[in-house]
Every structure is written in C-alpha cells, then in structure tokens.
Motif scaffolding. Structure first.
Motif, PDB file in Angstrom:
ATOM      1  N   VAL A 172     -42.896  23.449  -6.405  1.00  9.47           N
ATOM      2  CA  VAL A 172     -43.457  23.877  -5.123  1.00  9.47           C
ATOM      3  C   VAL A 172     -42.835  25.208  -4.713  1.00  9.47           C
ATOM      4  O   VAL A 172     -41.625  25.411  -4.865  1.00  9.47           O
ATOM      5  N   LEU A 173     -43.677  26.078  -4.192  1.00  4.61           N
ATOM      6  CA  LEU A 173     -43.223  27.350  -3.631  1.00  4.61           C
ATOM      7  C   LEU A 173     -43.491  27.330  -2.130  1.00  4.61           C
ATOM      8  O   LEU A 173     -44.578  26.925  -1.697  1.00  4.61           O
ATOM      9  N   VAL A 174     -42.521  27.776  -1.353  1.00  3.24           N
ATOM     10  CA  VAL A 174     -42.694  27.922   0.092  1.00  3.24           C
ATOM     11  C   VAL A 174     -42.388  29.372   0.446  1.00  3.24           C
ATOM     12  O   VAL A 174     -41.281  29.852   0.186  1.00  3.24           O
ATOM     13  N   VAL A 196     -38.194  23.052  -5.615  1.00  4.75           N
ATOM     14  CA  VAL A 196     -38.750  23.826  -4.509  1.00  4.75           C
ATOM     15  C   VAL A 196     -38.087  25.198  -4.469  1.00  4.75           C
ATOM     16  O   VAL A 196     -36.853  25.305  -4.381  1.00  4.75           O
ATOM     17  N   THR A 197     -38.912  26.231  -4.557  1.00  4.60           N
ATOM     18  CA  THR A 197     -38.456  27.615  -4.437  1.00  4.60           C
ATOM     19  C   THR A 197     -38.901  28.157  -3.091  1.00  4.60           C
ATOM     20  O   THR A 197     -40.040  27.945  -2.676  1.00  4.60           O
ATOM     21  N   VAL A 198     -38.014  28.871  -2.405  1.00  5.94           N
ATOM     22  CA  VAL A 198     -38.329  29.432  -1.096  1.00  5.94           C
ATOM     23  C   VAL A 198     -38.084  30.940  -1.124  1.00  5.94           C
ATOM     24  O   VAL A 198     -37.082  31.399  -1.681  1.00  5.94           O
ATOM     25  N   ASP A 215     -34.184  24.150  -3.945  1.00  3.76           N
ATOM     26  CA  ASP A 215     -33.472  24.259  -5.222  1.00  3.76           C
ATOM     27  C   ASP A 215     -33.163  25.703  -5.569  1.00  3.76           C
ATOM     28  O   ASP A 215     -32.129  25.992  -6.178  1.00  3.76           O
ATOM     29  N   THR A 216     -34.067  26.612  -5.211  1.00  2.00           N
ATOM     30  CA  THR A 216     -33.889  28.036  -5.491  1.00  2.00           C
ATOM     31  C   THR A 216     -34.369  28.827  -4.281  1.00  2.00           C
ATOM     32  O   THR A 216     -35.411  28.510  -3.694  1.00  2.00           O
ATOM     33  N   VAL A 217     -33.611  29.850  -3.894  1.00  2.00           N
ATOM     34  CA  VAL A 217     -34.040  30.759  -2.841  1.00  2.00           C
ATOM     35  C   VAL A 217     -34.026  32.175  -3.396  1.00  2.00           C
ATOM     36  O   VAL A 217     -33.122  32.548  -4.158  1.00  2.00           O
ATOM     37  N   VAL A 218     -35.042  32.962  -3.027  1.00  2.00           N
ATOM     38  CA  VAL A 218     -35.138  34.333  -3.536  1.00  2.00           C
ATOM     39  C   VAL A 218     -35.555  35.272  -2.411  1.00  2.00           C
ATOM     40  O   VAL A 218     -36.321  34.881  -1.515  1.00  2.00           O
ATOM     41  N   ASP A 225     -35.218  39.528  -8.955  1.00  2.00           N
ATOM     42  CA  ASP A 225     -34.422  38.311  -8.844  1.00  2.00           C
ATOM     43  C   ASP A 225     -34.882  37.303  -9.900  1.00  2.00           C
ATOM     44  O   ASP A 225     -36.071  36.989 -10.006  1.00  2.00           O
ATOM     45  N   THR A 226     -33.946  36.802 -10.676  1.00  2.00           N
ATOM     46  CA  THR A 226     -34.289  35.870 -11.756  1.00  2.00           C
ATOM     47  C   THR A 226     -34.711  34.497 -11.246  1.00  2.00           C
ATOM     48  O   THR A 226     -35.162  33.655 -12.020  1.00  2.00           O
ATOM     49  N   GLY A 227     -34.584  34.266  -9.938  1.00  2.00           N
ATOM     50  CA  GLY A 227     -34.979  32.978  -9.386  1.00  2.00           C
ATOM     51  C   GLY A 227     -36.478  32.811  -9.205  1.00  2.00           C
ATOM     52  O   GLY A 227     -36.944  31.692  -8.948  1.00  2.00           O
ATOM     53  N   TRP A 228     -37.238  33.901  -9.338  1.00  2.00           N
ATOM     54  CA  TRP A 228     -38.690  33.796  -9.171  1.00  2.00           C
ATOM     55  C   TRP A 228     -39.282  32.882 -10.240  1.00  2.00           C
ATOM     56  O   TRP A 228     -38.990  33.023 -11.421  1.00  2.00           O
TER      57      TRP A 228
END
Length: 341
Positions: A172-174, A196-198, A215-218, A225-228
């Motif tokens: 999920v992306l927010v 979940v990425t925010v 779980d990941t914020v960018v 950013d490698t979190g994308w």
C-alpha cells in the motif's frame, strides 16, 4: 457558555453562546475534547472547504467527545454521566444513497460544522452541544476521552481503506502524512497490509507516519530515495494535491486501485487519465464514513499507540493558537481543543 466560531476568512473567535437545551429526540452533551480537522483549518484560512463557502458565522468542529448531560422528550441512550463520542452525520434515511446503505454520500445529510448547506449546520466546538440521541456512541471501557477524540478521523481512514477493497497481504502507498494520512497507515496495517509506504514533503510528518506503523517513509521530492516502491497494489491519496494523485497513478500496478481521499482544490485538477485507461486502474473516491465509527472506537480502545499522533491539547480559549499549531505540520499532527480546562 463559550464556543469556537468562524465569522469569515481569518476571523476565528471564541464567543459567548447561549446554552442549549435538548428538544424531542435529542441529547445534551458536555464536550471535553474536539479535534481540529483540516476542514476547520480551511474555513479559517480560506473561508471555505472546496465548493462549500461560508455565508454566515458558524460554530466549527465535528470531532467531539464528552459526557451525556440530559435528554429531551422521547430520547434515550447512554445514561447521564456516560463518556460518549458523537457521530457527526445526520443522514436523511430516505434518499437512494441511504436506501443503498451509503449514508456517507446522502444527498440531504447534515454534518456538524459544515457550510455545505444554508443555514449552515453548527458544529461541536462548544462547551455543550445538542445532537440527535441516536448519534451518541458509548466510549469502550478503558478508552480515555483524549484518545477517543480520534474516532471521527480514524473512521474516515477506515472508510478509505475499505473503499480500496482487500488490502491484507498487499503493498500500500499513502501520499500525504497529515493526520488523516497517518490514520490511513494505521487502518491499513490493522487490515493486514503487508507493507505500507508513505510519502510527504516534511520530515516531521513522516516521523508521525512511522509512529503510526508505516514500514517505509520517503520524501516526496526525493526521487533518488531508495525507499520508493517499484509498484504497489493499492494507493490512497491523502494529501489533497494533484501531484499526490499523479504519484498514486504512476506507482499502482496494472489493475490496481487508487483511492482519492484528500479533498482536491475546487475546480478542475489535472491527472494522468490515460494511465487509468491503459493500465485499467480503478480510481475510487472516499468521502467521510458511516458504520466505521463504531469500528474506530474499538480499534482505538485496543491500541494505545494512537496516543503518539496527538501532538498537543490546547484550552479552547487559546483556539487561534491551536489552529496555528494544527496548520503547521512541521510542528504537529493532531491538535485537540480542551473544553474542560
């Protein structure tokens, strides 16, 4: 009694108001806390929310909790002294949407603190309010009123996640880590989302998203950013800006679901419509909530971590400073007005 009244763009006052008394079918509630919502801020900063413009003074607020004081004729509910949360919507019950069990989009609804109709529906930022007795919900045992004040915005988040369909085991992306975006994170994790990425522009907002369970914020402006994620199954747009919707459409997989939750500016907003066609993306709106209110209270009772999202509690007489704080996302997440101090 005192109440927090918006008289026009930039004109927020703490006014003396007549104390209400409950009529037939109504309950009188002593308000303890009221959460400052993005819509309250829009009325203050811009004189309206989307297409809903102020035409007269209006008591703000729809995220309220307190205790029952009394009932009017023919009304019943939790006994006086009981801690309650107030469901802010009064649906008509007879329109096609209500009959289809979609009362959140009722065409004749009344919503606390809303200029969607004239006369405006006065809100709940007052020491005492009168509401239909059927809109009271007993606060579950062990849940304090402070955390219970998150019930309304959490209901919005739960509805958005339900609009997305099954999210268990999915990515999920927010987009947007304001109070609603952070609560979407919590709602998605509670529904079993695998990851979940925010995204947001502000590091401080992303810290709140992490506290909510991301779980990941960018950083939204850092494409290096490698979190994308390379792609996600579901995306919820919670920033209310066209750039956020564009990000959702470009990162959701083919056949995936994008939920537009943030209220976009009035008028036309550009978006990558060709991607909706070529990738068969399902673009769904999410507006307010209905039955999710009860589920929100249960979730709040079960999870003390929601306290981390309440960044300040401010006496109502300092309402303007509370609104200034709530409008500064570098300093706050959810700000509550305290009517009991």
């Amino acid at each position: 009694m005192i109440g927090c009244v918006i008289h026009g763009e930039g004109d927020l006052r703490v006014d003396e108001l007549p104390a209400p008394s409950p009529g037939p079918g109504q309950a009188l509630v002593a308000v303890r806390y009221g959460g400052v919502c993005g819509s309250d801020l829009h009325y203050w900063l811009h004189g309206g929310v989307g297409d809903f413009r102020l035409r007269e003074p209006m008591v703000l607020g729809h995220e309220i909790v307190g205790t029952v004081l009394a009932y009017g004729d023919g009304a019943s509910g939790p006994s006086p002294g009981t801690a309650v949360a107030v469901h802010p919507a009064t649906a008509c019950g007879v329109c096609p949407e209500c009959l289809d069990e979609r009362a959140n989009v009722c065409r004749d609804t009344r919503y606390l603190g809303s200029a969607a109709r004239t006369p405006h529906v006065q809100g709940g930022f007052a020491a005492q309010v009168v509401v239909p007795a059927g809109q009271l919900r007993t606060v579950p045992a062990g849940l304090g009123l402070r955390r219970a004040a998150l019930a309304e915005p959490l209901s919005v988040a739960l509805h958005a996640v339900r609009r997305a369909g099954a999210v268990a085991g999915r990515r999920v992306l927010v987009t947007g880590a304001g109070p609603i975006g952070c609560l979407v994170v919590a709602a998605a994790k509670a529904a079993g989302a695998a990851h979940v990425t925010v995204t947001d522009l502000l590091p401080q907002a992303l810290e709140y998203a992490a506290a909510a369970g991301a779980d990941t914020v960018v950083r939204a402006d850092d494409r290096g950013d490698t979190g994308w994620p390379s792609e996600v199954d579901v995306a919820v747009e919670a920033s209310g800006v066209a750039a956020g919707l564009d990000t959702c459409l470009r990162l959701v997989r083919r056949g995936g679901v994008v939920v537009q939750l943030g209220m976009l500016p009035p008028g036309q907003s550009p978006f990558a419509g060709n991607l909706v066609v070529s990738r068969e993306i399902e673009l769904r709106g999410a507006f307010r909530f209905d039955a999710e209110f009860d589920a929100a209270l249960e979730l709040l009772a079960a999870e003390p971590a929601f306290d981390r999202l309440i960044s300040a509690v401010v006496p109502v007489r300092d309402a303007e400073s509370a609104f200034s704080l709530a409008a500064d996302r570098s300093r706050s997440c959810k700000v509550l007005l305290d009517f009991g101090s």
